[in-house]
Design a protein around this motif. Sequence first.
Motif, PDB file in Angstrom:
ATOM      1  N   ARG A   2     -18.427  27.531  66.022  1.00 32.97           N
ATOM      2  CA  ARG A   2     -19.376  28.477  65.436  1.00 32.97           C
ATOM      3  C   ARG A   2     -18.622  29.752  65.093  1.00 32.97           C
ATOM      4  N   ARG A   3     -18.672  30.134  63.853  1.00 30.29           N
ATOM      5  CA  ARG A   3     -17.951  31.328  63.419  1.00 30.29           C
ATOM      6  C   ARG A   3     -18.896  32.522  63.344  1.00 30.29           C
ATOM      7  N   ASP A   4     -18.309  33.675  63.331  1.00 27.27           N
ATOM      8  CA  ASP A   4     -19.039  34.928  63.264  1.00 27.27           C
ATOM      9  C   ASP A   4     -19.312  35.292  61.806  1.00 27.27           C
ATOM     10  N   VAL A   5     -20.490  35.829  61.525  1.00 26.66           N
ATOM     11  CA  VAL A   5     -20.841  36.195  60.160  1.00 26.66           C
ATOM     12  C   VAL A   5     -19.913  37.280  59.612  1.00 26.66           C
ATOM     13  N   PHE A   6     -19.415  38.156  60.487  1.00 26.81           N
ATOM     14  CA  PHE A   6     -18.485  39.191  60.050  1.00 26.81           C
ATOM     15  C   PHE A   6     -17.175  38.574  59.563  1.00 26.81           C
ATOM     16  N   GLN A   7     -16.743  37.510  60.210  1.00 34.34           N
ATOM     17  CA  GLN A   7     -15.537  36.806  59.783  1.00 34.34           C
ATOM     18  C   GLN A   7     -15.754  36.199  58.399  1.00 34.34           C
ATOM     19  N   CYS A  52     -20.834  29.581  59.928  1.00 30.26           N
ATOM     20  CA  CYS A  52     -21.478  30.812  60.392  1.00 30.26           C
ATOM     21  C   CYS A  52     -22.944  30.873  59.986  1.00 30.26           C
ATOM     22  N   GLU A  75     -27.776  40.697  60.745  1.00 33.85           N
ATOM     23  CA  GLU A  75     -26.923  41.209  61.817  1.00 33.85           C
ATOM     24  C   GLU A  75     -25.938  42.241  61.257  1.00 33.85           C
ATOM     25  N   TRP A  79     -25.924  46.331  62.065  1.00 39.13           N
ATOM     26  CA  TRP A  79     -24.712  46.968  62.575  1.00 39.13           C
ATOM     27  C   TRP A  79     -24.302  48.130  61.668  1.00 39.13           C
TER      28      TRP A  79
END
Length: 116
Positions: A2-7, A52, A75, A79
């Motif tokens: 599972r990757r991060d949306v920021f990545q 993501c 998200e 932020w």
Amino acid sequence: MRRDVFQAIADPQRRAIISLVAGKALNLNAIAGNFGISRPAISRHIRILTQCGLLTIREDGRERICTARLAPLREVNEWTEHYRRFWSEKLDALGSFLEQAPAAPKRKLTKKQKRK
């Protein structure tokens, strides 16, 4: 994994893919046709976006159709909103300070400073 949306949004190619697919669902070839990079590179970007949760892929016969799921971008918005408010408050305070501050007296340049 599972990757991060920021990545996912860190890469300009992936941001462009998101923008492209946000308008309408497209197959992988249609997406690849909009970029000057290889099909395997597009597939890697698509895989990251899928991991993501920004894209979903459904099979339609032999084609794989990509659809945007933009909810994970909330998200990112939450932020960045925190920092937008922070900097807005700081800049507003600076503006108020500068409006209330007395004007600095003008000083005369010496002959040496004028020649430079």
